[in-house]
Scaffold this motif. Structure first.
Motif, PDB file in Angstrom:
ATOM      1  N   UNK A  27       0.844  -1.343   0.192  1.00 12.99           N
ATOM      2  CA  UNK A  27      -0.075  -0.051   0.117  1.00 12.99           C
ATOM      3  C   UNK A  27       1.052   1.313  -0.091  1.00 12.99           C
ATOM      4  N   UNK A  28       2.023   1.088   0.677  1.00 13.93           N
ATOM      5  CA  UNK A  28       2.993   2.331   0.595  1.00 13.93           C
ATOM      6  C   UNK A  28       4.164   2.496  -0.248  1.00 13.93           C
ATOM      7  N   UNK A  29       3.992   1.484  -1.129  1.00 13.14           N
ATOM      8  CA  UNK A  29       5.162   1.367  -2.214  1.00 13.14           C
ATOM      9  C   UNK A  29       5.369   2.448  -3.165  1.00 13.14           C
ATOM     10  N   UNK A  30       6.226   2.851  -3.788  1.00 11.09           N
ATOM     11  CA  UNK A  30       6.410   3.690  -4.879  1.00 11.09           C
ATOM     12  C   UNK A  30       5.713   5.259  -4.492  1.00 11.09           C
ATOM     13  N   UNK A  31       5.299   5.656  -5.564  1.00 10.86           N
ATOM     14  CA  UNK A  31       4.861   6.992  -5.441  1.00 10.86           C
ATOM     15  C   UNK A  31       3.289   7.301  -5.125  1.00 10.86           C
ATOM     16  N   UNK A  32       2.624   5.989  -5.011  1.00  7.60           N
ATOM     17  CA  UNK A  32       1.363   5.856  -4.454  1.00  7.60           C
ATOM     18  C   UNK A  32       0.844   6.565  -3.317  1.00  7.60           C
ATOM     19  N   UNK A  33      -0.109   7.301  -3.505  1.00  9.86           N
ATOM     20  CA  UNK A  33      -0.919   8.015  -2.290  1.00  9.86           C
ATOM     21  C   UNK A  33      -2.218   7.534  -2.287  1.00  9.86           C
ATOM     22  N   UNK A  34      -2.764   6.990  -1.028  1.00  8.02           N
ATOM     23  CA  UNK A  34      -3.873   6.361  -0.925  1.00  8.02           C
ATOM     24  C   UNK A  34      -5.086   7.364  -1.096  1.00  8.02           C
ATOM     25  N   UNK A  35      -6.151   6.915  -1.792  1.00  8.74           N
ATOM     26  CA  UNK A  35      -7.440   7.830  -1.756  1.00  8.74           C
ATOM     27  C   UNK A  35      -8.427   7.184  -0.853  1.00  8.74           C
ATOM     28  N   UNK A  36      -8.402   7.539   0.329  1.00 12.58           N
ATOM     29  CA  UNK A  36      -9.065   7.118   1.247  1.00 12.58           C
ATOM     30  C   UNK A  36     -10.641   6.991   1.215  1.00 12.58           C
ATOM     31  N   UNK A  37     -11.084   7.964   0.587  1.00 16.17           N
ATOM     32  CA  UNK A  37     -12.739   8.162   0.300  1.00 16.17           C
ATOM     33  C   UNK A  37     -12.836   7.085  -1.006  1.00 16.17           C
ATOM     34  N   UNK A  38     -11.942   6.996  -1.781  1.00 11.87           N
ATOM     35  CA  UNK A  38     -12.319   6.079  -2.915  1.00 11.87           C
ATOM     36  C   UNK A  38     -12.152   4.388  -2.278  1.00 11.87           C
ATOM     37  N   UNK A  39     -11.123   4.200  -1.518  1.00 11.07           N
ATOM     38  CA  UNK A  39     -11.061   2.913  -0.722  1.00 11.07           C
ATOM     39  C   UNK A  39     -12.456   2.693   0.148  1.00 11.07           C
ATOM     40  N   UNK A  75      -7.174   0.740  -6.733  1.00 14.17           N
ATOM     41  CA  UNK A  75      -8.419   0.695  -5.978  1.00 14.17           C
ATOM     42  C   UNK A  75      -8.270  -0.262  -4.778  1.00 14.17           C
ATOM     43  N   UNK A  76      -7.625  -1.530  -5.014  1.00 12.75           N
ATOM     44  CA  UNK A  76      -7.591  -2.468  -3.809  1.00 12.75           C
ATOM     45  C   UNK A  76      -6.538  -2.000  -2.744  1.00 12.75           C
ATOM     46  N   UNK A  77      -5.636  -1.259  -3.053  1.00 10.00           N
ATOM     47  CA  UNK A  77      -4.590  -0.581  -2.137  1.00 10.00           C
ATOM     48  C   UNK A  77      -5.354   0.755  -1.706  1.00 10.00           C
ATOM     49  N   UNK A  78      -6.317   1.263  -2.264  1.00  7.69           N
ATOM     50  CA  UNK A  78      -7.185   1.981  -1.306  1.00  7.69           C
ATOM     51  C   UNK A  78      -7.926   1.656  -0.402  1.00  7.69           C
ATOM     52  N   UNK A  79      -8.410   0.386  -0.577  1.00  7.45           N
ATOM     53  CA  UNK A  79      -9.344  -0.268   0.081  1.00  7.45           C
ATOM     54  C   UNK A  79      -8.659  -0.753   1.423  1.00  7.45           C
ATOM     55  N   UNK A  80      -7.617  -1.160   1.223  1.00 13.66           N
ATOM     56  CA  UNK A  80      -6.610  -1.537   2.304  1.00 13.66           C
ATOM     57  C   UNK A  80      -6.192  -0.620   3.108  1.00 13.66           C
ATOM     58  N   UNK A  81      -5.613   0.684   2.464  1.00 15.61           N
ATOM     59  CA  UNK A  81      -5.358   1.947   3.304  1.00 15.61           C
ATOM     60  C   UNK A  81      -6.384   2.260   4.033  1.00 15.61           C
ATOM     61  N   UNK A  82      -7.771   2.221   3.519  1.00 15.04           N
ATOM     62  CA  UNK A  82      -8.903   2.419   4.381  1.00 15.04           C
ATOM     63  C   UNK A  82      -9.244   1.713   5.427  1.00 15.04           C
ATOM     64  N   UNK A  83      -9.051   0.185   5.317  1.00 21.82           N
ATOM     65  CA  UNK A  83      -9.425  -0.514   6.409  1.00 21.82           C
ATOM     66  C   UNK A  83      -8.346  -0.295   7.314  1.00 21.82           C
ATOM     67  N   UNK A  84      -6.942  -0.022   6.999  1.00 20.98           N
ATOM     68  CA  UNK A  84      -6.119   0.344   8.140  1.00 20.98           C
ATOM     69  C   UNK A  84      -6.408   1.282   9.114  1.00 20.98           C
ATOM     70  N   UNK A  85      -7.007   2.376   8.558  1.00 22.92           N
ATOM     71  CA  UNK A  85      -7.232   3.590   9.387  1.00 22.92           C
ATOM     72  C   UNK A  85      -8.437   3.188  10.222  1.00 22.92           C
ATOM     73  N   UNK A  86      -9.045   2.161  10.201  1.00 24.37           N
ATOM     74  CA  UNK A  86     -10.188   1.681  11.294  1.00 24.37           C
ATOM     75  C   UNK A  86      -9.401   0.806  12.433  1.00 24.37           C
ATOM     76  N   UNK A  87      -7.990   0.518  12.173  1.00 18.61           N
ATOM     77  CA  UNK A  87      -7.644  -0.380  13.189  1.00 18.61           C
ATOM     78  C   UNK A  87      -6.951   0.477  14.174  1.00 18.61           C
ATOM     79  N   UNK A  88      -6.949  -0.121  15.637  1.00 17.18           N
ATOM     80  CA  UNK A  88      -6.157   0.888  16.742  1.00 17.18           C
ATOM     81  C   UNK A  88      -4.764   0.639  16.261  1.00 17.18           C
TER      82      UNK A  88
END
Length: 154
Positions: free
Chosen positions: A30-42, A123-136
């Motif tokens: 999720x964090x590799x390269x120049x990728x910046x997650x789109x949490x709303x899309x995730x 898009x799957x990377x965005x989903x995973x990034x969003x899921x991670x924001x829900x974790x403690x």
């Protein structure tokens, strides 16, 4: 009967662990390269593609640790009560793209389809990034360590 089911589940999970520790496939994170997650899309893609099985609140299906009548495990939760945070990004993204049965192999059967043809790479990377924001923090930190260790192996 419970022993047989437990052995089957343990075998499937062992295959999964072996796959993610010893696979020499390309590193995807999720964090590799120049990728910046789109949490709303995730969040939107999760609601569209994942919530019907994994729950609108990441809670998973009831009795997710015990096989259902079809012999398959119900969808696990993606919140901190599940095991998603135990796995590196690479494995989670492979499962999302190919489906659990294809990743685990050895005749393992799962209701989790592959979504590789339906969504862009991000898009799957965005989903995973969003899921991670829900974790403690504890689960998020652990998963980050697992992902870092996995990237050193590959």
């Amino acid at each position: 009967m419970k022993l047989v089911v437990s052995i089957g589940i343990t075998t499937a999970l062992a295959g999964m662990v072996a796959f993610f520790f010893f696979d020499a496939g390309p590193q995807t994170s999720v964090t590799s390269g120049d990728y910046l997650p789109n949490l709303a899309r995730g969040e939107a893609v999760y609601a569209e593609a994942c919530a019907s099985c994994h729950g609108a609140n990441l809670e998973g299906q009831p009795n997710w640790r015990s096989p259902g009548p079809d012999g398959r495990l119900p969808a696990p939760p993606h919140d901190e009560t599940g095991h998603t945070w135990h796995h590196p990004d690479r494995l989670l993204l492979q499962i999302t793209a190919l489906g659990t049965a294809a990743v685990v192999g050895n005749g393992y059967e799962s209701n989790m389809p592959g979504f590789g043809e339906m969504y862009s790479e991000d898009e799957p990377r965005d989903v995973l990034a969003w899921i991670k924001t829900q974790w403690p923090d504890r689960e998020r930190d652990h998963q980050a360590q697992v992902t870092a260790q996995d990237s050193q192996r590959n």
